[in-house]
Each structure stands twice: as structure tokens, then as C-alpha cells.
Design a protein around this motif. Structure first.
Motif, PDB file in Angstrom:
ATOM      1  N   UNK A   1     -13.724  10.811 -20.461  1.00  0.00           N
ATOM      2  CA  UNK A   1     -12.554   9.997 -20.094  1.00  0.00           C
ATOM      3  C   UNK A   1     -12.646   9.579 -18.632  1.00  0.00           C
ATOM      4  N   UNK A   2     -12.411   8.326 -18.383  1.00  0.00           N
ATOM      5  CA  UNK A   2     -12.223   7.889 -17.006  1.00  0.00           C
ATOM      6  C   UNK A   2     -10.845   7.220 -16.937  1.00  0.00           C
ATOM      7  N   UNK A   3     -10.010   7.758 -16.076  1.00  0.00           N
ATOM      8  CA  UNK A   3      -8.650   7.234 -15.949  1.00  0.00           C
ATOM      9  C   UNK A   3      -8.495   6.636 -14.549  1.00  0.00           C
ATOM     10  N   UNK A   4      -7.968   5.429 -14.498  1.00  0.00           N
ATOM     11  CA  UNK A   4      -7.685   4.805 -13.203  1.00  0.00           C
ATOM     12  C   UNK A   4      -6.172   4.730 -13.039  1.00  0.00           C
ATOM     13  N   UNK A   5      -5.690   5.189 -11.896  1.00  0.00           N
ATOM     14  CA  UNK A   5      -4.250   5.114 -11.610  1.00  0.00           C
ATOM     15  C   UNK A   5      -4.037   4.150 -10.442  1.00  0.00           C
ATOM     16  N   UNK A   6      -3.193   3.145 -10.662  1.00  0.00           N
ATOM     17  CA  UNK A   6      -2.848   2.221  -9.580  1.00  0.00           C
ATOM     18  C   UNK A   6      -1.646   2.785  -8.835  1.00  0.00           C
ATOM     19  N   UNK A   7      -1.797   2.922  -7.535  1.00  0.00           N
ATOM     20  CA  UNK A   7      -0.725   3.518  -6.731  1.00  0.00           C
ATOM     21  C   UNK A   7      -0.395   2.581  -5.570  1.00  0.00           C
ATOM     22  N   UNK A   8       0.881   2.398  -5.323  1.00  0.00           N
ATOM     23  CA  UNK A   8       1.268   1.567  -4.173  1.00  0.00           C
ATOM     24  C   UNK A   8       2.041   2.411  -3.168  1.00  0.00           C
ATOM     25  N   UNK A   9       1.687   2.230  -1.896  1.00  0.00           N
ATOM     26  CA  UNK A   9       2.456   2.888  -0.829  1.00  0.00           C
ATOM     27  C   UNK A   9       3.627   1.968  -0.497  1.00  0.00           C
ATOM     28  N   UNK A  10       4.822   2.525  -0.524  1.00  0.00           N
ATOM     29  CA  UNK A  10       6.027   1.701  -0.325  1.00  0.00           C
ATOM     30  C   UNK A  10       6.884   2.273   0.799  1.00  0.00           C
ATOM     31  N   UNK A  11       7.721   1.428   1.420  1.00  0.00           N
ATOM     32  CA  UNK A  11       8.649   1.982   2.408  1.00  0.00           C
ATOM     33  C   UNK A  11       9.680   2.864   1.703  1.00  0.00           C
ATOM     34  N   UNK A  12      10.053   3.956   2.339  1.00  0.00           N
ATOM     35  CA  UNK A  12      11.056   4.850   1.764  1.00  0.00           C
ATOM     36  C   UNK A  12      12.381   4.095   1.726  1.00  0.00           C
TER      37      UNK A  12
ATOM     38  N   UNK B   1     -10.570  16.615 -20.237  1.00  0.00           N
ATOM     39  CA  UNK B   1     -11.633  16.497 -19.232  1.00  0.00           C
ATOM     40  C   UNK B   1     -11.730  15.074 -18.718  1.00  0.00           C
ATOM     41  N   UNK B   2     -12.756  14.807 -17.939  1.00  0.00           N
ATOM     42  CA  UNK B   2     -12.948  13.455 -17.426  1.00  0.00           C
ATOM     43  C   UNK B   2     -12.653  13.349 -15.944  1.00  0.00           C
ATOM     44  N   UNK B   3     -12.472  12.137 -15.494  1.00  0.00           N
ATOM     45  CA  UNK B   3     -12.282  11.890 -14.062  1.00  0.00           C
ATOM     46  C   UNK B   3     -11.117  10.939 -13.827  1.00  0.00           C
ATOM     47  N   UNK B   4     -10.499  11.118 -12.655  1.00  0.00           N
ATOM     48  CA  UNK B   4      -9.380  10.234 -12.289  1.00  0.00           C
ATOM     49  C   UNK B   4      -9.717   9.529 -10.980  1.00  0.00           C
ATOM     50  N   UNK B   5      -9.600   8.207 -10.994  1.00  0.00           N
ATOM     51  CA  UNK B   5      -9.755   7.421  -9.769  1.00  0.00           C
ATOM     52  C   UNK B   5      -8.411   6.790  -9.447  1.00  0.00           C
ATOM     53  N   UNK B   6      -7.951   6.964  -8.221  1.00  0.00           N
ATOM     54  CA  UNK B   6      -6.722   6.290  -7.794  1.00  0.00           C
ATOM     55  C   UNK B   6      -7.105   5.106  -6.926  1.00  0.00           C
ATOM     56  N   UNK B   7      -6.472   3.964  -7.190  1.00  0.00           N
ATOM     57  CA  UNK B   7      -6.770   2.769  -6.387  1.00  0.00           C
ATOM     58  C   UNK B   7      -5.476   2.206  -5.829  1.00  0.00           C
ATOM     59  N   UNK B   8      -5.547   1.767  -4.587  1.00  0.00           N
ATOM     60  CA  UNK B   8      -4.411   1.057  -4.010  1.00  0.00           C
ATOM     61  C   UNK B   8      -4.892  -0.144  -3.235  1.00  0.00           C
ATOM     62  N   UNK B   9      -4.100  -1.203  -3.271  1.00  0.00           N
ATOM     63  CA  UNK B   9      -4.360  -2.338  -2.380  1.00  0.00           C
ATOM     64  C   UNK B   9      -3.278  -2.278  -1.305  1.00  0.00           C
ATOM     65  N   UNK B  10      -3.705  -2.218  -0.068  1.00  0.00           N
ATOM     66  CA  UNK B  10      -2.706  -2.097   0.992  1.00  0.00           C
ATOM     67  C   UNK B  10      -3.359  -2.096   2.361  1.00  0.00           C
ATOM     68  N   UNK B  11      -2.532  -1.919   3.401  1.00  0.00           N
ATOM     69  CA  UNK B  11      -3.074  -1.866   4.760  1.00  0.00           C
ATOM     70  C   UNK B  11      -3.852  -0.560   4.978  1.00  0.00           C
ATOM     71  N   UNK B  12      -4.642  -0.489   6.079  1.00  0.00           N
ATOM     72  CA  UNK B  12      -5.411   0.748   6.320  1.00  0.00           C
ATOM     73  C   UNK B  12      -4.547   2.006   6.291  1.00  0.00           C
ATOM     74  N   UNK B  13      -3.278   1.882   6.681  1.00  0.00           N
ATOM     75  CA  UNK B  13      -2.396   3.069   6.717  1.00  0.00           C
ATOM     76  C   UNK B  13      -2.098   3.624   5.319  1.00  0.00           C
ATOM     77  N   UNK B  14      -2.420   2.845   4.270  1.00  0.00           N
ATOM     78  CA  UNK B  14      -2.202   3.356   2.897  1.00  0.00           C
ATOM     79  C   UNK B  14      -3.121   4.539   2.603  1.00  0.00           C
ATOM     80  N   UNK B  15      -4.092   4.762   3.509  1.00  0.00           N
ATOM     81  CA  UNK B  15      -4.993   5.922   3.366  1.00  0.00           C
ATOM     82  C   UNK B  15      -4.187   7.223   3.298  1.00  0.00           C
ATOM     83  N   UNK B  16      -3.066   7.286   4.033  1.00  0.00           N
ATOM     84  CA  UNK B  16      -2.249   8.519   4.031  1.00  0.00           C
ATOM     85  C   UNK B  16      -1.799   8.873   2.614  1.00  0.00           C
ATOM     86  N   UNK B  17      -1.323   7.849   1.898  1.00  0.00           N
ATOM     87  CA  UNK B  17      -0.837   8.111   0.530  1.00  0.00           C
ATOM     88  C   UNK B  17      -1.989   8.454  -0.396  1.00  0.00           C
TER      89      UNK B  17
END
Ligand SMILES: Cc1cc2nc3c(=O)[nH]c(=O)nc-3n(C[C@H](O)[C@H](O)[C@H](O)COP(=O)(O)OP(=O)(O)OC[C@H]3O[C@@H](n4cnc5c(N)ncnc54)[C@H](O)[C@@H]3O)c2cc1C
Length: 278
Positions: free
Chosen positions: A1-12, A53-69
Motif C-alpha cells: 500500500x502506498x497512501x498519499x495524504x494532502x495536508x495544508x498549513x492554515x492560519x489558526x 502495512x505500506x507507506x505514507x507520504x504527506x504532501x503540501x503545497x505552500x510557502x517554505x514555512x509549511x515545513x513546520x507542519x
């Protein structure tokens, strides 16, 4: 299994302020969080990996600061994180966002294996459109399962997935072929706490950073502001009503008190209703 999760960093959103003159959202100085719906998606992905089993990849499109999330998602024990970041992505509407994300997911598939499931949250708490999941599914040619409350079962031999989908008036149980894209609802599960070892590893982990070129984007005019046909004509806060609310002392008969008050303010209404009843 390969699972991709799309994650967005948002303002609180609890700490968002609106500019008093321009009425635009003031993002500067506002703390950021992982979009809450994406945490439900992430936990569901982790549960699938626990079982199959398998692997999870998280991807985000955002500014460099999205690295924190992304680092935070690594601390929950995912396998890798991809940050899609390029000045040319700035100002993207949902059409441009889905183009960039779908292209990156194809590249993720070519690099680490084709995804069986792509998860997104149902919607974000800033853009709020709920369009990105279905848009990415369409671009990838994946079946889409939206408003999913629970992933009930996966049959890896038959390559099918069964989900519970919350709909008006009940729950639908749907079976779909893999690969598919699932958009997750709120309050479906609770994100786990990563272990100390995972937190330490996350702090040191290398995050894959892709520019538009690295992600394999061929037509940059479909990205960012250039690729965004949406125009925001006006943003405004509704004016507060001039009339103040009245507190009605309802006692132990709230319905009767409310009706009495309505009839007091609109005496004609009582007569009209009485004549209708005859
Ligand atoms: C009319 C309009 C104008 C806008 N103008 C601007 C603007 O000028 N500048 C600007 O910065 N934004 C702007 N936005 C916001 C921008 O469109 C969104 O940030 C972006 O397209 C994602 O849409 P959304 O937040 O509504 O996501 P949704 O469709 O609500 O998100 C659903 C899910 O998709 C996934 N997802 C969404 N975005 C990402 C992402 N970036 N990376 C990874 N996964 C993601 C997440 O899993 C999320 O839970 C505008 C939005 C609208 C509606």
C-alpha cells in the motif's frame, strides 16, 4: 500500500484578524496549524498502514514555512514528507492548486510507487471550498469518495475499499475500486500521539522540497495567480443589524413566551393565523 495524504498549513482561525480598511485576512503574525480535517485524514491513513502495512507520504503545497507542519506530520510516524514550494505557486485558486498537487502526486507515484489511496480533508478552514479533493481526483483519473466518516474495510486481493459516507439523513456504505481519493470528515477519529523516538526523528528528518520543475510541472501558466481564473471582487463583513436583540424572560414555557412576544410585535399575524385555522 502506498497512501498519499494532502495536508495544508492554515492560519489558526481562532486567531485570525480582518484588516479594518481592506477587509482582507491579515495572515502576518497569525500562528499556523495543520488544517484540522487533514489530521483526521492522516490518522485514517495511519490506521490503514497499521492494518495492511505500506507507506505514507504527506504532501503540501505552500510557502517554505509549511515545513513546520510537515515536520509535525513526520512526528506522527509517516514515512516521508514532500513540500511543494515555489514562488510561482503563489496566489493559486483551487484550479491551479489541483493542477500542481495532481502533478506532484504523479511524481510521488513515479518516485516511491503509485498511490493506492490519496486522502484529503473534506475542506480547509481558510479557503473552505472543499474543491481540492474532487479536483485532484478528477485530474488523476481516480474514483472519489467524499464526506467519508470511516474507512471500514480494504480488500487488497480484490483491490477494493469500503467506506462509510455521512450523508443527509443517514450513512451510506460505499465500495470502490482502488486507486481512489477519499475526502475525510471531521471528528471521525482522533490523531494519535507520536512516540518520543518519532518526534526526535522528525526533528532531524529530511523533507523533500520540490520546485515546480522538480515536481514535473510542464505548463507553469496553469500554476499560481497566472493559472487562477477566480477573481475576488469584494470581501466584506456583513454590517451589524441596527436592531438590538431582546432577551425574553421565558420562564418554564419558552415556546409560549416566544409566540406571545411575536404576536405582541406583529399583531396582524395572530389574526391572520386564526382566520387560516377556521
Ligand atoms: C475566491 C477565492 C480566491 C482566493 N484567492 C486567494 C489568493 O489570492 N491567495 C491565496 O493564497 N489564496 C487564495 N484563495 C485560497 C486558495 O484558493 C486556496 O488556498 C487553495 O486553492 C485551496 O483551496 P481551499 O483552501 O478551499 O481547499 P479545500 O478544497 O477546502 O481543501 C480540501 C483539502 O484539500 C487539501 N488541500 C487544499 N489545499 C492544499 C495545499 N495547498 N496543499 C496540500 N493539500 C491541500 C487538504 O487536504 C484539504 O483538507 C482563494 C480562494 C477563493 C475561493
Amino acid at each position: 500500500m502506498h497512501i498519499v495524504v494532502c495536508m495544508k498549513q492554515v492560519p489558526d482561525s481562532a486567531q485570525i484578524r480582518v484588516h479594518p480598511v481592506t477587509n482582507t485576512i491579515m495572515r502576518q503574525g497569525v500562528p499556523t496549524i495543520i488544517n484540522p480535517y487533514d489530521l483526521f485524514a492522516l490518522e485514517e491513513a495511519l490506521r490503514v498502514r497499521d492494518r495492511h502495512g505500506g507507506e505514507i507520504t504527506v504532501v503540501t503545497m505552500g510557502p517554505p514555512s509549511a515545513e513546520d507542519s510537515l515536520r509535525k506530520t513526520l512526528s506522527f510516524g509517516i514515512d516521508r514528507a514532500v513540500l511543494l514550494t515555489d514562488r510561482r505557486f503563489a496566489g493559486a485558486d483551487t484550479l491551479a492548486t489541483t493542477y500542481a498537487l495532481a502533478t506532484a502526486i504523479r511524481k510521488i507515484g513515479a518516485t516511491w510507487g503509485p498511490p493506492d489511496i490519496v486522502f484529503t480533508g473534506k475542506q480547509t478552514i481558510d479557503g473552505d471550498t472543499a474543491q481540492v479533493g474532487p479536483g485532484v481526483a478528477k485530474r488523476l483519473g481516480f474514483l472519489q469518495l467524499t464526506y467519508v466518516a470511516k474507512l471500514a474495510n480494504i480488500d487488497l486481493l480484490a483491490r477494493t475499499v469500503e467506506v462509510e459516507r455521512r450523508s443527509e439523513g443517514g450513512v451510506q456504505v460505499l465500495r470502490s475500486k482502488l486507486p481512489c481519493l477519499i475526502t475525510m470528515l471531521e471528528a471521525t477519529n482522533e490523531i494519535r500521539r507520536g512516540s518520543l523516538a518519532e518526534a526526535l526523528a522528525a526533528a532531524r528528518a529530511t523533507i523533500t522540497k520540490w520546485s515546480a520543475d522538480d515536481a514535473g510541472i510542464e505548463d507553469i501558466t496553469q500554476c499560481g495567480l497566472k493559472g487562477s481564473p477566480t477573481i475576488v471582487k469584494k470581501i466584506f463583513s456583513p454590517k451589524p443589524r441596527a436592531q438590538k436583540a431582546t432577551l425574553i424572560e421565558a420562564g418554564d414555557q419558552p415556546a409560549e413566551s416566544l409566540i406571545k412576544e411575536i404576536f405582541k410585535r406583529q399583531p396582524k399575524l395572530e389574526g391572520d393565523l386564526a382566520s387560516l385555522a377556521q
